[in-house]
Structure formats: structure tokens, C-alpha cells
Design a protein around this motif. Sequence first.
Motif, short mmCIF file in Angstrom:
data_model
loop_
_atom_site.label_atom_id
_atom_site.label_comp_id
_atom_site.label_asym_id
_atom_site.label_seq_id
_atom_site.Cartn_x
_atom_site.Cartn_y
_atom_site.Cartn_z
N GLN A 164 0.85 -1.20 0.00
CA GLN A 164 0.00 0.00 0.00
C GLN A 164 0.88 1.24 0.00
OE1 GLN A 164 -2.72 -0.50 3.43
NE2 GLN A 164 -4.37 -0.38 1.93
N TYR A 165 0.48 2.21 -0.83
CA TYR A 165 1.30 3.41 -0.96
C TYR A 165 0.42 4.62 -1.26
CZ TYR A 165 0.70 2.76 -6.02
OH TYR A 165 0.16 2.61 -7.28
N PHE A 166 0.99 5.79 -1.02
CA PHE A 166 0.34 7.04 -1.41
C PHE A 166 0.82 7.40 -2.81
CE2 PHE A 166 0.45 8.09 3.34
CZ PHE A 166 -0.84 7.61 3.53
N ASP A 167 -0.11 7.38 -3.74
CA ASP A 167 0.21 7.68 -5.13
C ASP A 167 0.20 9.19 -5.33
OD1 ASP A 167 0.51 7.83 -7.84
OD2 ASP A 167 -1.18 6.54 -8.35
N THR A 168 1.35 9.75 -5.63
CA THR A 168 1.47 11.19 -5.88
C THR A 168 1.72 11.48 -7.36
OG1 THR A 168 3.78 11.00 -5.21
CG2 THR A 168 2.22 11.82 -3.56
N HIS A 169 1.39 10.51 -8.20
CA HIS A 169 1.60 10.65 -9.65
C HIS A 169 3.05 11.02 -9.93
CE1 HIS A 169 0.72 12.01 -13.86
NE2 HIS A 169 -0.09 10.96 -13.78
N GLY A 170 3.92 10.11 -9.48
CA GLY A 170 5.34 10.37 -9.64
C GLY A 170 5.76 11.57 -8.81
N LEU A 171 6.52 12.47 -9.42
CA LEU A 171 6.99 13.66 -8.72
C LEU A 171 5.94 14.74 -8.62
CD1 LEU A 171 10.55 14.15 -10.30
CD2 LEU A 171 9.89 12.72 -8.39
N ASP A 172 4.85 14.62 -9.39
CA ASP A 172 3.92 15.73 -9.53
C ASP A 172 3.31 16.18 -8.21
OD1 ASP A 172 4.24 15.91 -12.31
OD2 ASP A 172 2.80 14.30 -12.63
N GLY A 173 2.94 15.23 -7.37
CA GLY A 173 2.24 15.60 -6.14
C GLY A 173 3.03 15.40 -4.87
N ALA A 174 4.31 15.03 -5.00
CA ALA A 174 5.13 14.81 -3.81
C ALA A 174 5.76 16.13 -3.38
CB ALA A 174 6.21 13.76 -4.10
N ASP A 175 4.91 17.07 -2.99
CA ASP A 175 5.38 18.44 -2.83
C ASP A 175 4.85 19.12 -1.58
OD1 ASP A 175 2.75 18.54 -3.68
OD2 ASP A 175 3.20 19.42 -5.64
N GLY A 176 4.61 18.35 -0.53
CA GLY A 176 4.10 18.92 0.70
C GLY A 176 5.15 19.05 1.77
N VAL A 177 4.86 19.89 2.77
CA VAL A 177 5.69 19.91 3.97
C VAL A 177 5.22 18.84 4.96
CG1 VAL A 177 6.33 22.32 3.73
CG2 VAL A 177 4.31 21.74 5.06
N THR A 178 4.08 18.21 4.66
CA THR A 178 3.68 16.99 5.34
C THR A 178 3.45 15.93 4.28
OG1 THR A 178 1.24 17.22 5.30
CG2 THR A 178 2.43 18.41 7.03
N TYR A 179 3.51 14.67 4.70
CA TYR A 179 3.15 13.60 3.79
C TYR A 179 1.64 13.62 3.57
CZ TYR A 179 7.91 11.97 4.70
OH TYR A 179 9.28 11.88 4.80
N ALA A 180 1.16 12.77 2.68
CA ALA A 180 -0.26 12.82 2.30
C ALA A 180 -1.18 12.60 3.50
CB ALA A 180 -0.55 11.77 1.22
N ASP A 181 -0.72 11.81 4.47
CA ASP A 181 -1.55 11.53 5.66
C ASP A 181 -1.33 12.56 6.76
OD1 ASP A 181 0.98 10.86 6.49
OD2 ASP A 181 0.41 8.89 7.30
N ARG A 182 -0.62 13.63 6.44
CA ARG A 182 -0.32 14.76 7.34
C ARG A 182 0.74 14.44 8.38
NH1 ARG A 182 -4.33 15.21 3.58
NH2 ARG A 182 -5.55 17.12 3.83
N THR A 183 1.51 13.39 8.17
CA THR A 183 2.70 13.18 8.99
C THR A 183 3.71 14.27 8.64
OG1 THR A 183 2.38 10.79 9.10
CG2 THR A 183 4.60 11.62 9.52
N PRO A 184 4.17 15.06 9.60
CA PRO A 184 5.10 16.15 9.27
C PRO A 184 6.41 15.63 8.71
CG PRO A 184 4.09 16.54 11.42
CD PRO A 184 3.73 15.13 11.02
N GLN A 185 6.91 16.30 7.67
CA GLN A 185 8.24 16.05 7.14
C GLN A 185 9.24 16.97 7.85
OE1 GLN A 185 8.14 16.76 2.93
NE2 GLN A 185 6.68 15.11 2.51
N SER A 186 10.49 16.77 7.55
CA SER A 186 11.49 17.71 8.07
C SER A 186 11.19 19.12 7.57
CB SER A 186 12.90 17.27 7.66
OG SER A 186 13.03 17.27 6.25
#
Length: 1007
Positions: free
Chosen positions: A564-586
Amino acid sequence: MNTRQRTVPAFLLVFLLVFLLATPFSDTLAGTPAIAAEAHAPRDPAFIRSLNGDWAFRYVPGLEAGGDAGFVAPQFDVARWDTIAVPANWELKGFAEPSYADELKEGLGLYRRTFAVPPDWRGRRTFLRFEGVAFGYEVWVNGTKAGESTASAFNRHTFDVTELLRDGGDNVLAVRVTTRPHGFEFDLNDDWSLSGIYRDVTLFSVPETHVRDLAATTKLGAGGAAELTVAVALSRPDGDVRAQLYGPDGRLAGEAALARSGEQGNAGTIRVAKPSLWTAETPSLYRLRVTVSAGGKPVHVIEERVGLREVSIANGVLLLNGRPIKMRGVNHHDLEPRHGRAITVEQMRRDIELMKKGNVNYLRTSHYPPDPRLLELCDELGMYVMDEVSIGHGEKNLEKPEYRANILARVAPTIGRDKNRPSVLVWSIGNENPITEAELEAARLAKSLDPSRPVTIPKIGSYFAANHGKIPASVELHAPHYPTNARMADYAAKLDRPTIFTEYAHALGLATDRIQDQWDIIQKHPVFAGGSIWHFMDQGILRNSAQPVDTGKPTQLVWLNEQQYFDTHGLDGADGVTYADRTPQSDFWQMRKVYAPVQIAERQAAVRPGRQLVALTVENRHDFRSLAGITLHWALRRNGKAVQQGKAAPKAPARGTETVRIPVEIPADAAGDVLALEVRAVDEAGMQVNERVVRLDLPSASLHRALDGELASPAGEALRVGETHAEFKVTAAQWILTVGRHSGNLTITDRDGRVLVAGLYPHTGRRPTMAEQLNGKEGGLWHATALTALQQAKVILTREGNGVQVEVAGRYPKPGADDEALAGGYRLDIDANGAIAVRYAFRLDHAKGTLSEAGLSIAAPASLGEFRWIGQGPHAGYPGKDRLNEFGLFHLNEADLRFRGNRRETEVAALTTAAGAGFVVAMPAGDVAVEREGGRILVSHNALIGSLGNKLTKPEVALPVAGIAEIAGTFRLYPVSPAWPAPLARWFGKPAGATDVYRPFHHSYDQ
């Protein structure tokens, strides 16, 4: 420019309401009959029914419904249809494959359900409201067409269905949704294109004489009083109207009879002498109640929460309530991994609360008006909003006459729905489109409908730079995207309108570069009102993979488990300061530190043994409130443990600075210890706004020098040197160093043969982030982290008194490009007690391209999975991205999500097994990186370190090889056994594996 936002006179407010409500704007332009209506929902819940829930559903690829074409007839049998939840996107319910951006395919969604109307609704008007349907739709009630969508998929549509209802019994509601109606491209963006009835569906009833719409605007007067102008549009001109305003404390703050103004409007003003003004820092809400009476009896009562506040512009500066503001922002989509755009109010609240924890005070509703409840929560919790009219993709249609009506039809519904939200400060018209008459006409329409707020039109950065002089003065705010630091500084000198960088510091992967330097520029210049990072969260939806992920290979996705994965359409949607489930990134923690409204300047302070005061410069970056009520909790830490604690009460006014002095007592025997003053700024609600850990320096104290006397192997066994035709060997009390005489291969093992160091190699880069991979294609980025092949090896061992010197030099070629190389080597000066001084120097030999970082790597087996360091942490840090960290002692296991990356201002770093065997690196504060590479771990001393860059934007700190004369550095290396010397145990405790391993995902990008 020296202007002030106009206050809307009551008569004009009524005129605009009646104009806005008369017909849908598209119908006015197209000359077709109006098919939508408007009415304000009643206060009494007895006259409101939700039609959310399970509906009968049939999905049809293409446009031909076949045998289901007659589904609108009440007698049509839908017993064999599927069931779908409303609200929902049908792609995420398994009926079709999700599409991204312009990939949207033709399709039909046929919806059916029944509903009953309560008997006490008779003699009243009944309305059917759809808050959001993607992308176009038609509605039938009991087989008769009630209407169709006329604006954006993100606009509210309301239909008067009174005459279509059955008198008793069930009513049949049918909805035909199409994915590609005329103008659908304007609702597509760089995001998932998801279809269906995705927002609430509501049925409500009002009396024949009712409020069609309500508008409330505030004007601040001399002496601090506020005048709230209230205007209503009525369905019939036969009602008396009264407005009552209740304060945040629930008491009546004022009331007024609303006099007739025009044929079907009423207006009046309520004056509040001492208002509690709404700001994001003080989100004070009043309750406005409007009562329509006929024959002396109330017939329609409505309520709205409103805020008393005024937006204006003066001398090129954006003002709220007469004061300049800074909008610390993010962009936000209505999107959730499992439910798509059908987000719940609980999810919206969590999003805003998480933004507040990240010190965000502003969101841009990219790229459409959001769910209305999101704005209500922004009112309540305190969040500035830029509300966007949906004119997204479809640039090719902007100048086609047949699309003009569709473009303009999106404006009035957006403003009509959201005009009373105090959180909405600015109307945004579309996104990144060129200057066209259609978009400018939309902006003029927005301004005519709501003169109380400024209007902006966001532009692509390069386009704005070339064309901002062509943007007419009627567009009151500039909104450029993704400037470099230099260009932003140039704008500060050139632009004369308030400027909000509606997209900046693109957060692709973990590469939110520039935010700290650019925010410094924004903070400094009054013309800059703020900016919004792209983006708050990754635009990911939950998918299942037929094949399990290989965690040994890099990924561009985030995996919850093997499949199971979060599909961000490749690089297109991997652009948050949190992950898709709102887990904070660095990136989230970097944003939080940069945006913090309480800042402490000092990072280091000189101290002496005994009692003294440590002076801290505390800056208040709030625009309205003082620091009174915020508490500074402080602790003096010795080797990580608190030995003294206290509190301080700052009082700096808004936008002011003060000196706070902290009384500490430094222990007399603290030489060689790690001393720090930890300060945490905590607000009245208990939220930690910011923190600072100040490194405390005793005279002549140096951890890396202290190690020589305390950390090295105990004296007693002299170094022994052996050699054969193939190798040199140096034996110390606790370890054995072996180096190949012809290959230069070096290892250090313990006395039992376990490998501690598997090699020393030139370090020429890090594993690239996704942003670096994109940018590196043009700049020739070196991907090799360590150059392990050595040509023309020259290995020399020399005795120096009681010590030994080992030199390894030669030519280290770049993998796949043998003509490019690093030439040079390293020297090891091994003391009699086993401490190793490492010096290295390399020059570039016919090399091309760009390095991300460079120095010397220490290779270690994967069994050395415990990384400890003294320096900045716990996250990786780079030039332009290092304010997220604080000074301290840190420990991470190699499975930790935060493990990989460069650590700044590092003085001591240790890589060991859980039992404690491994090595320690010590030096003056510098950069040390750690990275997994295949079956080994690399610890690299970085002499040069570049920044990360952003998506398709070069790093501000780049390392082109043409500008590098030499890669050189020094540090000290200490192999250690599980019996740690006293200083190491004093700093980090006894050897053990990390117990708090942060691993929210099975596998993820840029890690």
C-alpha cells in the motif's frame, strides 16, 4: 500607490446583492433562462435535511448511458445498480481509475435517491443545494429537470424545487454527472482530477418571504469604534428586517432596523464602540442574527458568525485593522488519501490545527474555493485566507469568446458564498495564467461585487518578471511565484504594490530550500505581505500495488507497507511539507521555525563557572499581540540532563524586541561537558511556539581537543607495525588498521576481527533528492557518493617517533566517466595512544558538472547502525535549510526516518553497534553526513556542502566543479570498543540501541 480600501455604502451593498442574485452570471451573458436560485438557509434545523448518505449509482465510461439513459424517470428500476456514498469521488470507490491533471477521461456518473419532505414544510419554498460536484451536472426531481450547473465544479449551486415536489410520499432525485462539460479545463490543476458528488447535498425550506442573501462589511472609525453595515436581499419586498449583533461573550453588542433600500433590499449599520477586532492572532467572532417579520411576526431568522475587521492598503503596504501584517502561509488542496476531495470537517480542523502548530497564519485555497466549512474553521481558529476563483488549466481557451461566459460565471458564486468570512482577506483570480482580457474582466467583476477586499492574479515567476509592468493598477496586489533570492530582493526595490508570493519554496520531496533566506527578505520589507509555500501536504491518494516494494532501492513514493502506498503521480504531487496523511516532514519543522512569531537570536553564549545572567534577544513577530501571556520555560542542561530550571515572562510589544536575562549557575567541574541553555516559548493554550538551545561555551573548552586526552585508547601497549608484500598493518591496543600496498584499500577491525571501518574514500555527493535529480540533468550532478576505485595508488607508511603516519594517494575516477577524477589522497597521523588525525586534500582532474557535497567518507558495515552526534539536530541540515534544528546530543538508529543526511555544526559523531563498537569522529564544528549505501553505511566529513534547491530551480548554494580549487579537510578518528571511555559515556550514556525509532512508513522517498 497610496490608496485605501473603499467602505461599501449600504445602498451599494444592497444593489450588488440584488445584482449578484438576480440570475447566474453565465445566464445573463448567454441570454438563457436562469435555472439556479439562491436563498439563505434558516437557523432552525427543523427546516434543514441532509441528503448525504447512500445513493444508487451507475458509472458509464464515455457519454452513452445506453439502457440507463432513462434513469431520471421515477419508475425507472435502479435495484441492480451499485451503491455509492455521497459525498465521495467515484474513482476512490473503485468505479474508475483516478486521473491526474489534464488526463481526465470522459465518463458519466448516474445518481439516484429518494427523499421525503416533512408535512410542516408545506406552504414554504424548498431548495436543493449542492456544495460541489465534479465536473458538470444536471438535476431532476420526480422526472422534471430542476436545473444544471452553470459555473465551476467547486461552486455552490442551489435550485428551487418547490413546484416539483410531490404532496406526500417519496420524491425521486436524479443527478447526471459528466466529467468534461464545457469549460471543465478551468477546474483542472496540477493535482488529482476526481469526479462525482464530493461535497454536501442539502434540502432546506424557507418561508415565501425570506432572505435570499446577506452581506456584512466593517468600517473602523476614529477612536477605535467599528461600524458594521448589514444588507439583505429579500425574496419579496414585504418584510420588516432587524439585525442584532451578539459579542464574543454572548451579550448583545448592538442592533438596528434595516431600512428599505431598493425594491427588494434592506440595509442598516450597527455601531460597536469598543469592538473585539478579528485577526488571526485574536479570532474574535460575533454572532449576527437577522430576523424578517411579516405582520409583526418573525417568519425567517438566520444567523452568521462574523468578524469585525477591515482590510486596506496604504503606501504599498497591506493593512489589517490599520496595521501592516505578515502572512506566513501554505497552499492547501481539499484532498485526503482515502476519500479524495470528500474531506470531513474533522479532517479540515486537523489540517488547520496542524498548520497552527507549524506557525502558519495564512492559507491560499489553491486553486478553487474550498469546502465552506474550511473557511468557517479559519474564522474560528484564526487563519488568514486567500480565496481563489477557479480558473486553472485551460489556458488555450482564455481568449476564445465562447469561454468568456464560463470564466466569468465562476466569480459571483465564489464571492457570494464567502464574502462574510472575516478570514478571507484577498480574492485571487485563477492561477499562473498569462494576462488576458477575460481574466482582467473577472478581476474587475470581483472588485465590483466586493470593493472591501483587494484582488490579485497569481503569475508564473518568469512571466511576472517580464510582464508585471503590464498588470493594471486595478489588480491591487502582486502575486509572483518562485523567485530566486536575488530576484526577491530586486522586487523589494521595484514593486510599489503589496506583494504576496502565492507560491514559493516548492516542497518537492524533502527539498524545501530557500524558505529561511526568503522569509528574512519578506520580513524585512514592508511591501512584502507574505508568501505561501507550495504545498501543505503531498497530493497523494491511497493505492495498492500488485508487487511488493523493494526497500533496498530508492522510491518516489511513500509506502505504508509492502503493497500500500500514497500515489502522488510520480513527482507531480510529492510536494508537501507533510506527507499525504499529514505526517510532518522535516520541511514542516523548518517552516515552523522560520515562521515562528517568537524568535530568539542567540545560538551560542560564553559563560564561566558560577552564577551569572545569560542575555537573550527575544523578538516578537506578532502583528497585533504583545508577548505578555507567553512563557519562556528554560533549563540549564549538562550532557543532556536538566540541572536547573525556571520561567521568564517576556513582554515585548507587537513587532518589538526585548532582552531577557536568564539566571544560571554553571558547575565548577563542567569542563569537558556539553552545556546548553534550552528555552521554550509556550503560549497561553500550552502550544510550544518555538524553542532555542543556546550552546554555552566555557573558556578554552573544546570537545574535540578534550577527546585526545580522554577518549583515545589507554596507553600501555605501543603501536606495532607489520608489513608484507601486499599490505601494511598497524596494531593498537584495541584495533588493527590494514592498508593494501598496491590497492590502497583500508580497513580497521577490532582485535577479534570485526570490521569497524571498511574504507576511506573521496566523497563527491549525496544520494540525490527528487528535486536534485530533476535539476541535476541540466547541471551534470555527480551521483556517486564515494569514489572507491583507486588508480596509480601510492601508499606510504612512516614511523614518526611513537606514532605512525600512513599516506594513501592516487587518482579516483568518476564511475562511468574514467576521464573525470579526483586526484590526491589522505594522511593518517596515528598517535601512540591510538587517536588518528585525518587530513585529506583532492583536486578535480578534468571533471565536469556539479557536486552536491564533497569531503571524505568513512565506510562502515551495516551492523554499525547507531548514530550519535553533538551538534545541530535531530534533522538533516543544509545551507538554506538548517534553522529547523537546535544544538544538542542526539541518537538515531539507521531505521529512523530522520537518519540520512548532513548534520551541521557537528563536533562529535559516533557510529557504533548497539553494543558500542565502532568509531568516533571529532572536529571543530562542521558538517558530517550519514547515508545508507547498499550493504554499508557512510559517514562523511563534508568540506563543501551545497543546498538542496527546489523543483526545477537551481540551489542558491551550488558547487560547480569549475569553481572548486580543492576539497580538503581535517578531523580526528577514534575506533572504540563496547567499553566506552568516560567522556563518551558521560555525554551519551551507556552503549545501547535507540529505543525511540521514528518510522511512520515502510519505505519513503528521499530517505
